[in-house]
Design a protein around this motif. Structure first.
Motif, PDB file in Angstrom:
ATOM      1  N   SER A  21       2.605  11.666  -3.012  1.00  0.00           N
ATOM      2  CA  SER A  21       3.892  10.972  -3.099  1.00  0.00           C
ATOM      3  C   SER A  21       4.620  11.315  -4.385  1.00  0.00           C
ATOM      4  CB  SER A  21       3.727   9.456  -2.959  1.00  0.00           C
ATOM      5  OG  SER A  21       2.468   9.039  -3.329  1.00  0.00           O
ATOM      6  N   ARG A  62      -9.319   5.067   3.469  1.00  0.00           N
ATOM      7  CA  ARG A  62     -10.176   3.909   3.737  1.00  0.00           C
ATOM      8  C   ARG A  62     -11.430   4.334   4.474  1.00  0.00           C
ATOM      9  NH1 ARG A  62      -5.392  -0.024   4.753  1.00  0.00           N
ATOM     10  NH2 ARG A  62      -4.948  -0.474   2.568  1.00  0.00           N
ATOM     11  N   ALA A 104       6.648   7.005   3.975  1.00  0.00           N
ATOM     12  CA  ALA A 104       5.846   5.885   4.462  1.00  0.00           C
ATOM     13  C   ALA A 104       4.860   6.348   5.529  1.00  0.00           C
ATOM     14  CB  ALA A 104       6.754   4.792   5.011  1.00  0.00           C
ATOM     15  N   LEU A 139      -3.598   6.878   3.782  1.00  0.00           N
ATOM     16  CA  LEU A 139      -4.331   5.635   3.478  1.00  0.00           C
ATOM     17  C   LEU A 139      -5.451   5.412   4.484  1.00  0.00           C
ATOM     18  CD1 LEU A 139      -1.984   2.706   2.480  1.00  0.00           C
ATOM     19  CD2 LEU A 139      -4.129   3.352   1.413  1.00  0.00           C
ATOM     20  N   ALA A 181       0.825  -1.209   0.000  1.00  0.00           N
ATOM     21  CA  ALA A 181       0.000   0.000   0.000  1.00  0.00           C
ATOM     22  C   ALA A 181       0.861   1.261   0.000  1.00  0.00           C
ATOM     23  CB  ALA A 181      -0.938  -0.007   1.194  1.00  0.00           C
ATOM     24  N   THR A 182       2.021   1.221   0.687  1.00  0.00           N
ATOM     25  CA  THR A 182       2.827   2.440   0.771  1.00  0.00           C
ATOM     26  C   THR A 182       4.006   2.432  -0.197  1.00  0.00           C
ATOM     27  OG1 THR A 182       4.097   1.419   2.543  1.00  0.00           O
ATOM     28  CG2 THR A 182       2.326   2.885   3.211  1.00  0.00           C
ATOM     29  N   SER A 204       2.107   8.309   3.987  1.00  0.00           N
ATOM     30  CA  SER A 204       1.277   7.429   3.181  1.00  0.00           C
ATOM     31  C   SER A 204       0.336   6.618   4.063  1.00  0.00           C
ATOM     32  CB  SER A 204       2.180   6.521   2.348  1.00  0.00           C
ATOM     33  OG  SER A 204       1.466   5.446   1.873  1.00  0.00           O
ATOM     34  N   VAL A 205       0.827   6.169   5.229  1.00  0.00           N
ATOM     35  CA  VAL A 205      -0.036   5.410   6.149  1.00  0.00           C
ATOM     36  C   VAL A 205      -1.183   6.292   6.643  1.00  0.00           C
ATOM     37  CG1 VAL A 205      -0.127   4.354   8.425  1.00  0.00           C
ATOM     38  CG2 VAL A 205       1.722   3.768   6.870  1.00  0.00           C
ATOM     39  N   TYR A 226       4.580   2.685  -3.420  1.00  0.00           N
ATOM     40  CA  TYR A 226       4.790   3.696  -4.454  1.00  0.00           C
ATOM     41  C   TYR A 226       4.887   5.104  -3.897  1.00  0.00           C
ATOM     42  CZ  TYR A 226       4.689   0.306  -8.112  1.00  0.00           C
ATOM     43  OH  TYR A 226       5.033  -0.737  -8.913  1.00  0.00           O
ATOM     44  N   ALA A 227       4.722   5.245  -2.581  1.00  0.00           N
ATOM     45  CA  ALA A 227       4.930   6.558  -1.976  1.00  0.00           C
ATOM     46  C   ALA A 227       6.405   6.781  -1.699  1.00  0.00           C
ATOM     47  CB  ALA A 227       4.123   6.671  -0.688  1.00  0.00           C
ATOM     48  N   ILE A 228       7.179   5.692  -1.735  1.00  0.00           N
ATOM     49  CA  ILE A 228       8.598   5.803  -1.393  1.00  0.00           C
ATOM     50  C   ILE A 228       9.400   6.174  -2.633  1.00  0.00           C
ATOM     51  CG2 ILE A 228      10.593   4.442  -0.700  1.00  0.00           C
ATOM     52  CD1 ILE A 228       8.484   2.858   1.042  1.00  0.00           C
TER      53      ILE A 228
END
Lengths: 249, 240
Positions: B178, B235, B224, B231, A96-97, B227-228, A99-101
């Motif tokens: 991102s 959701r 990361a 996300l 899930a993460t 992004s968490v 492609y953010a990296i």
């Protein structure tokens, strides 16, 4: 859809014409950007002279290598992870993460580890493409109807036969989407890495021409990259559509 | 949560294993990298680079969001316009945008504007694409009920289209976030005298492994973590 295509053509033509006009009448100086017609002529000249043939072959070979590795590894890992539920749940946050990296941040490490040859660039393309293939494989396998798998068991089909007759046809559209993404990402990864630091390839040549203020080579090569990626993308899009259409019938 | 911890532990083991395999001339081990990053964070010079990257990224993100939504939302409302624009944007998404960097530099010159522009180029396309598809996918039933309730255009947009498209729009912003970060960093790697991308590029030139590793770790952690967070919001929005 046909009408939309015509509009698209008209828009692109209008943009090119505007750009051409701006360049011809001096609103954009030749130092910033040569006129589109000049760029096309220069590209034709470069292609005919064959001076960039080595760079083109090198870049495309690296992309092909990265795509091949991505697809094979992605499918194999996808199938394995699909079977192994706990592993999948653990890895899910990574996918899930992922492609953010900023993958390019690892490029310096790869250069230190593998030197300046093709390996670091292929690896970046692989890192970008493989996860797309893997996640597409997972969603493809998720969509295989249980009933069909049970039917296969009822007919006592072996694993190979089940894969050929049931799993692959059901998952095919997702796999093609995965391949499409893998190709785009691998292309982006390889060319980007070449641009950042390398010894050859199209990305390198563009950077080299840029550092020498050589617009006569830089712009045609940028155009070549744009054309290559557009053609690849459209061909894969058409393949995807035809598969989906066949399934719709 | 348990999965996240397991994953982090697994990645640390792989990292340590790679170190044992490749040696100190190639990478530094996890503990040393964290310590070195802490050291870097204690110097004023590093914060200048950090602030520069933060500034460029912030402006680029605002620009990407404004432009992406400004293009995606109105185009998505018109079927023909969306049919015309969608494949064009999808092709633009697949282009290795790094090759456009020389053009950006020629237009904006070296400095902050070029980084911002390059970050925005990366972010704007996914944001526009997702906003467009979000608006397009609003269920016809909802639109028909709006019409039967005699809602005006403004009301329909405000109370039907916007909330229905929001999850998709947010996904676009999440991906745009991102990509804008990646774009900004790439922009800093060339023709720049400040920022984390510049720091990475000079560290490559000097083969300064601790700096490369520490900056990479910082970037990965930031990306990361954000992004968490995004996300989770995503959701929640999708569950409605």
């Amino acid at each position: 859809m046909r009408r939309a295509g015509l509009y698209r053509l008209a828009i692109v033509a209008a943009m090119l014409a505007t750009l051409e006009g701006l360049c011809r009448f001096g609103a954009i100086s030749a130092f910033t950007m040569p006129a589109p017609s000049v760029v096309v002529r220069d590209l034709w000249g470069i292609l005919r002279a064959g001076s960039m043939a080595g760079a083109i072959v090198k870049t495309l070979a690296d992309v092909a290598m990265a795509v091949g590795l991505s697809v094979v590894t992605g499918v194999v890992l996808g199938v394995t992870i699909h079977r192994w539920r706990g592993l999948r749940e653990t890895l899910e946050p990574l996918f899930a993460t992922y492609y953010a990296i900023p993958v390019y941040a690892f490029y310096p490490l790869f250069i230190v580890l593998f030197g300046l040859g093709s390996t670091p660039q292929v690896l970046i393309g692989f890192m970008l493409g493989m996860i797309a293939m893997l996640t597409s494989t997972l969603s493809g396998l998720d969509r295989v109807p249980r009933v069909l798998l049970r039917t296969a068991r009822a007919y006592q089909l072996g694993p190979l036969e089940t894969a050929r007759r049931i799993t692959l046809p059901c998952a095919a559209p997702f796999l093609v989407t995965g391949v499409k993404l893998a190709v785009s990402y691998a292309f982006i990864g390889v060319v980007g890495a070449e641009f950042i630091m390398s010894r050859d390839g199209l990305g390198y040549e563009i950077n080299f021409a840029f550092n020498n203020f050589d617009n006569g080579i830089m712009y045609p090569l940028i155009l070549l990259i744009l054309l290559l990626s557009a053609v690849l993308n459209m061909a894969l899009h058409a393949w995807e559509r035809s598969l989906l259409a066949r399934r719709g019938r | 949560m348990r999965n996240g911890l397991l994953l982090v532990a697994g990645l640390l083991v792989v990292w340590q294993g790679l170190f044992a395999f490749a040696g100190a001339h190639a990478l530094s081990p996890p503990v040393d990298t964290v310590l070195y990053l802490g050291q870097l964070l204690g110097t004023a010079g590093f914060w200048e680079h950090l602030a520069e990257t933060g500034r460029a990224f912030g402006v680029a993100l605002v620009l990407s969001a404004a432009l992406g939504l400004g293009i995606g939302l109105p185009v998505g409302l018109n079927r023909l316009a969306a049919n015309v624009a969608e494949p064009m944007l999808a092709s633009a998404y697949a282009v290795p945008k790094i090759v456009l960097y020389p053009i950006v530099l020629l237009i904006f010159g070296i400095g902050l504007p070029a980084k911002i522009a390059f970050g925005a180029i990366h972010g704007v396309i996914p944001i526009a694409l997702f906003a467009m598809s979000g608006v397009r996918q609003v269920s016809p039933v909802l639109l028909r009920s709006a019409r039967s309730l005699r809602m005006g255009r403004a009301q329909t947009l405000r109370f039907i289209v916007w909330p229905a498209a929001l999850p998709e729009i947010f996904s676009g912003l999440r991906i745009g976030f991102s990509l804008t970060l990646i774009g900004t960093l790439l922009g800093e790697m060339f023709g720049s005298q400040k920022g984390l991308g510049y720091l990475l590029m000079t560290a490559i030139g000097l083969q300064n492994i601790p700096v490369i590793m520490a900056v990479t770790l910082l970037l990965v952690l930031f990306a990361a973590a954000m992004s968490v967070v995004l996300l989770t919001v995503d959701r929640r929005l999708r569950r409605g």
